[in-house]
Scaffold this active site. Structure first.
Site, PDB file in Angstrom:
ATOM      1  N   SER A  73     -18.720 -49.680  14.724  1.00 29.03           N
ATOM      2  CA  SER A  73     -17.397 -49.382  15.272  1.00 29.03           C
ATOM      3  C   SER A  73     -17.085 -50.035  16.616  1.00 29.03           C
ATOM      4  CB  SER A  73     -17.204 -47.876  15.374  1.00 29.03           C
ATOM      5  OG  SER A  73     -18.126 -47.371  16.299  1.00 29.03           O
ATOM      6  N   TYR A 134     -16.007 -57.881  15.718  1.00 25.27           N
ATOM      7  CA  TYR A 134     -15.610 -56.577  15.176  1.00 25.27           C
ATOM      8  C   TYR A 134     -14.144 -56.602  14.715  1.00 25.27           C
ATOM      9  CZ  TYR A 134     -14.006 -51.703  15.577  1.00 25.27           C
ATOM     10  OH  TYR A 134     -13.420 -50.482  15.364  1.00 25.27           O
ATOM     11  N   ARG A 172      -5.181 -48.357  29.621  1.00 24.02           N
ATOM     12  CA  ARG A 172      -5.013 -48.990  28.308  1.00 24.02           C
ATOM     13  C   ARG A 172      -4.851 -47.940  27.228  1.00 24.02           C
ATOM     14  NH1 ARG A 172      -7.751 -51.336  23.774  1.00 24.02           N
ATOM     15  NH2 ARG A 172      -9.678 -50.250  24.249  1.00 24.02           N
TER      16      ARG A 172
HETATM   17  C1  15L Z   1     -12.209 -49.168  18.462  1.00 21.62           C
HETATM   18  O1  15L Z   1     -11.864 -49.757  17.454  1.00 21.62           O
HETATM   19  C2  15L Z   1     -13.542 -48.573  18.581  1.00 21.62           C
HETATM   20  O2  15L Z   1     -14.051 -48.121  17.362  1.00 21.62           O
HETATM   21  C3  15L Z   1     -13.583 -47.464  19.608  1.00 21.62           C
HETATM   22  O3  15L Z   1     -14.936 -47.188  19.896  1.00 21.62           O
HETATM   23  C4  15L Z   1     -12.823 -47.827  20.878  1.00 21.62           C
HETATM   24  O4  15L Z   1     -13.478 -48.870  21.532  1.00 21.62           O
HETATM   25  C5  15L Z   1     -11.406 -48.218  20.534  1.00 21.62           C
HETATM   26  O5  15L Z   1     -11.387 -49.224  19.557  1.00 21.62           O
HETATM   27  C6  15L Z   1     -10.600 -48.681  21.749  1.00 21.62           C
HETATM   28  O6  15L Z   1     -10.001 -49.754  21.698  1.00 21.62           O
HETATM   29  O7  15L Z   1     -10.538 -47.929  22.720  1.00 21.62           O
END
Ligand code: 15L
Length: 265
Positions: A73, A134, A172
């Site tokens: 993730s 990712y 953000r």
């Molecule tokens: C995501 O896609 C991640 O899975 C999560 O852990 C956060 O990093 C989130 O984005 C984010 O952008 O805050």
């Protein structure tokens, strides 16, 4: 929807969804590569490595709908992303189709479009601009979902999730925060709305500083209850503790953009 499978059930979002969806569908099956630390005795749990097709076949058997949160993730090395998010995601859709699962809700991410500048408001029809390996894997997942929807009639909803939590964590996240109960609304639209064929929604609450036009989700009845503005003071106090990030602060994906960045060569 009688039987719903949640992959990635041991992760932060999976743990929340398992609790919030309890009782919504008659049978919830949870799966993850590791056993959730909070697993209750009455939960149906089946461990599976998504990169192993035979294991995926077992967890999808007899299921009507899937909420696919499984995979890696955050940003990671290519072999990890490849196995968990590329091979794993393909296996999930292929096995779902073969097992005649009706619907899949795919947890995509804001990082599929993370390189859009913050001053640009984007809808769901923009070209993907991933900010990380990712993010690339999430764009891939959306493409795989579209393919199974268009070619094989699987009903697929991709949620470009911002940040799920009790409150926005920083500046953000004031733009991308998703209250867990609002995520439940989006998941339920994906699993239940009769008109869904293939859709992309942004996974965000009713945030005043939003960068995303989420009218597509609202067209399907999404009425987010969370408002990042209610937490502005604490989020900005947290932001003040962070060092400036000249690249990340320009783009929607934040630190995922500045990580490994050498785009000014
Ligand atoms: C995501 O896609 C991640 O899975 C999560 O852990 C956060 O990093 C989130 O984005 C984010 O952008 O805050």
């Amino acid at each position: 929807m009688k039987k719903v499978l949640i992959t990635g059930a041991a992760g932060n979002v999976g743990m929340r969804l398992r609790k919030l969806l309890k009782g919504v569908y008659p049978h919830l099956r949870a799966s993850d590569i590791k056993t959730p630390s909070d697993l209750a005795v009455d939960e149906d749990f089946a461990a599976a490595d998504l990169a192993d097709y035979a294991q995926v076949e077992k967890i999808v058997a007899g299921v009507d709908g899937i909420v696919h949160l499984g995979g890696y993730s955050i940003e990671g090395p290519w072999p990890t992303i490849l196995n968990s998010n590329i091979v794993g995601c393909y296996n999930l859709f292929e096995a779902a189709y073969r097992a005649e699962v009706k619907r899949v809700v795919f947890a995509s991410s804001n990082h599929a479009v993370g390189f859009y500048p913050r001053e640009k408001k984007i809808g769901v029809d923009v070209t993907v601009r991933p900010d990380s390996r990712y993010g690339v894997s999430k764009a891939f997942g959306e493409a795989v979902g579209a393919f199974y929807a268009d070619k094989h009639g699987l009903r697929v909803t991709c949620l470009r999730i911002g940040n799920v939590g009790d409150a926005p964590l920083d500046k953000r996240r004031m733009s991308i925060w998703l209250k867990p109960e609002d995520l439940v609304q989006l998941v339920r639209i994906g699993l239940e709305h009769p008109d869904i064929r293939f859709e992309v929604f942004y996974g965000a609450s009713d945030n005043e500083a939003a960068w995303w036009d989420n009218s597509n989700a609202r067209r399907y009845g999404y009425k987010p209850q969370g408002r990042a503005e209610d937490f502005r003071e604490q989020a900005m106090a947290e932001q003040a503790k962070l060092p400036p990030d000249p690249v990340g602060d320009r783009f929607q994906g934040g630190p995922f953009c500045s990580d490994e960045y050498d785009g000014n060569r």
